[in-house]
Design an enzyme around this catalytic site. Structure first.
Site, PDB file in Angstrom:
ATOM      1  N   LYS A 188      46.780  34.631  40.083  1.00 57.10           N
ATOM      2  CA  LYS A 188      45.794  34.084  39.513  1.00 57.10           C
ATOM      3  C   LYS A 188      46.093  33.460  38.165  1.00 57.10           C
ATOM      4  O   LYS A 188      46.322  33.993  37.180  1.00 57.10           O
ATOM      5  CB  LYS A 188      44.228  34.885  39.482  1.00 57.10           C
ATOM      6  CG  LYS A 188      43.073  33.928  38.757  1.00 57.10           C
ATOM      7  CD  LYS A 188      41.892  35.021  38.451  1.00 57.10           C
ATOM      8  CE  LYS A 188      41.416  35.637  39.847  1.00 57.10           C
ATOM      9  NZ  LYS A 188      40.081  36.280  39.440  1.00 57.10           N
ATOM     10  N   ASP A 195      28.418  40.034  40.153  1.00 56.36           N
ATOM     11  CA  ASP A 195      28.993  38.820  40.869  1.00 56.36           C
ATOM     12  C   ASP A 195      29.349  39.019  42.276  1.00 56.36           C
ATOM     13  O   ASP A 195      30.294  38.593  42.975  1.00 56.36           O
ATOM     14  CB  ASP A 195      29.704  38.005  40.086  1.00 56.36           C
ATOM     15  CG  ASP A 195      29.756  36.600  40.626  1.00 56.36           C
ATOM     16  OD1 ASP A 195      28.862  36.047  40.970  1.00 56.36           O
ATOM     17  OD2 ASP A 195      30.948  35.852  40.420  1.00 56.36           O
ATOM     18  N   VAL A 206      44.624  30.189  42.394  1.00 53.94           N
ATOM     19  CA  VAL A 206      45.402  31.226  43.101  1.00 53.94           C
ATOM     20  C   VAL A 206      46.573  30.888  43.917  1.00 53.94           C
ATOM     21  O   VAL A 206      46.244  30.024  44.762  1.00 53.94           O
ATOM     22  CB  VAL A 206      44.420  32.185  43.725  1.00 53.94           C
ATOM     23  CG1 VAL A 206      45.204  33.539  44.218  1.00 53.94           C
ATOM     24  CG2 VAL A 206      43.164  32.619  42.603  1.00 53.94           C
ATOM     25  N   GLU A 238      41.004  28.010  44.571  1.00 55.35           N
ATOM     26  CA  GLU A 238      40.745  27.671  43.469  1.00 55.35           C
ATOM     27  C   GLU A 238      39.324  27.875  43.189  1.00 55.35           C
ATOM     28  O   GLU A 238      38.429  27.684  43.967  1.00 55.35           O
ATOM     29  CB  GLU A 238      41.094  25.924  43.615  1.00 55.35           C
ATOM     30  CG  GLU A 238      41.059  25.359  41.804  1.00 55.35           C
ATOM     31  CD  GLU A 238      41.661  23.898  42.121  1.00 55.35           C
ATOM     32  OE1 GLU A 238      41.544  23.395  41.065  1.00 55.35           O
ATOM     33  OE2 GLU A 238      41.957  23.481  43.133  1.00 55.35           O
TER      34      GLU A 238
END
Length: 415
Positions: free
Chosen positions: A124, A219, A103, A97
């Site tokens: 997801k 990211d 997910v 999560e």
């Protein structure tokens, strides 16, 4: 003035950088031409939608656009199908999560779709009230719908039904690198396995940076590096990815988004994003692999809270480096390899982006370390008995000696 750090935004309307766009799906929905490979650079124009903007008919047209763009490359799933394979998104099938939502594990059989083989999948489920929204969902569909690489997680399909947004990926049985490094329930990753993961992740970034129009991942962190059964690393979660600068431009200016401890300092200060921003994040992950410490750990003292600041003084000397190597290695790591990884990490986290290496160069450096067998424990550079254990033995010996001395003293007095 430097820009303050801003976490992921959860805007209620459609936003593109500093512009606010209002309207229905037909205005926010990209045209067919924008989905073509030639127009992938225009991804920045994709807008986030609020739930009220979507209707069943609009979602159907939206799916038509995606199907036209990707053909058989991606499967358009129905929500009812994904409910079925995850047992209605049961908590018993929960894999994880985050800011995007949850997910869940599922299993598809070869009768569900022509050309879709029977396999385990990860589904997801986007939380539209969470930190990521439709724009991030769509960005991920576009990028992973186009790109296929051994070190990128494979996107199998998606679901866009009413206001629901879901993504279906190949299942990665060993979960995230974050869990293996920092969760006590996981077995210690060996030096060889960590090196393999570092090489795989570097290859994933090198592929993105080396594409016809460079992609900035934005990211890169341990929780976004997933591992298959053989510990092959694959990059996941492309919701924040951006196309790199074009022509004479040196950077992309964008909102500061990412994760504390991993983001490059120039990006945090100015919002200027380049592929070298990813290189910095990669250097932080190398330090996590070397030390077994998190990029940011608020449970530690102020001087040790940020891994980069704490580790940097130790990276230039083999003698100093030994002080920060993950003790869970137990000396089973290559001295030369660790020195080279530390040197590479130091280059990656350089304050000057121009001093950071290309990811293709990082791959070459790391590939050359696989054959090294100079384990620290064999060369005497690491105590055969862990320090804590030696201290415990020493303390026990002292207690026994003291007890024997007391017995001798008592015997002498009795005599």
């Amino acid at each position: 003035m430097p820009r303050p750090w801003r976490p992921f935004a959860a805007a209620k309307c459609c936003t593109v950088e500093d512009h606010v766009i209002l309207g229905n799906l037909s205005r926010c929905r990209p045209s067919r031409s924008q989905f073509s490979k030639k127009k992938v650079a225009e991804l920045a124009s994709f807008r986030r939608l609020s739930s009220s903007d979507l209707s069943g008919a609009s979602s159907a047209r939206f799916n038509e656009e995606l199907a036209h763009s990707f053909g058989a490359g991606l499967h358009a799933f129905q929500l009812s199908e994904l409910r079925k394979i995850t047992h209605d998104f049961s908590s018993n099938y929960l894999l994880g999560e985050g800011g995007f939502g949850t997910v869940h594990k599922g299993y598809v059989d070869d009768r569900m779709r022509p050309g879709l083989k029977a396999q385990a999948v990860a589904v997801k489920l986007l939380d539209m009230e969470g930190r990521q929204g439709h724009r991030e969902w769509l960005t991920e569909v576009i990028f992973l719908g186009q790109f296929r690489h051994p070190h990128l997680v494979k996107l199998i399909g998606y679901c866009c039904e009413d206001e629901e947004r879901l993504l279906v990926y190949e299942f990665m049985p060993r979960g995230s690198l974050e869990n293996h490094l920092f969760k006590r329930i996981s077995a210690t990753l060996s030096w060889g396995t960590r090196l393999k993961i570092a090489i795989g992740a570097a290859k994933g970034l090198a592929f993105l940076h080396g594409s016809e129009k460079p992609v900035i991942y934005r990211d890169f962190k341990t929780s976004n590096i997933l591992l298959d059964s053989d510990f092959t690393a694959k990059l996941s979660d492309f919701g924040l990815a951006k196309m790199g600068p074009e022509g004479e431009d040196t950077h992309v200016t964008t909102r500061v988004m990412g994760t504390h401890g991993y983001a490059a300092p120039e990006y945090v200060m100015t919002g200027h994003l380049t592929t070298k921003s990813d290189v910095y994040s990669y250097g932080v992950v190398l330090l996590e692999l070397l030390t077994g410490r998190r990029a940011m750990d608020k449970n530690r003292s102020k001087s040790e809270e940020k891994l980069v600041n704490w580790a940097k003084p130790y990276l230039t000397s083999s003698r100093k480096l030994r002080c920060i190597i993950d003790p869970k290695f137990g000396g089973q790591y290559s001295i030369k390899g660790a020195r080279q990884v530390a040197s590479l990490a130091l280059q990656c986290i350089s304050p000057n982006p121009n001093d950071r290496p290309r990811m293709s160069a990082a791959v070459q450096i790391l590939e050359g370390l696989r054959h090294l067998k100079d384990m620290a424990v064999n060369s005497g550079a690491w105590p055969a008995t862990p320090i804590a254990g030696r201290n415990a033995i020493s303390a026990k010996t002292k207690m026994n000696n003291l007890a024997n001395a007391r017995r001798r003293s008592i015997s002498t007095k009795l005599a």
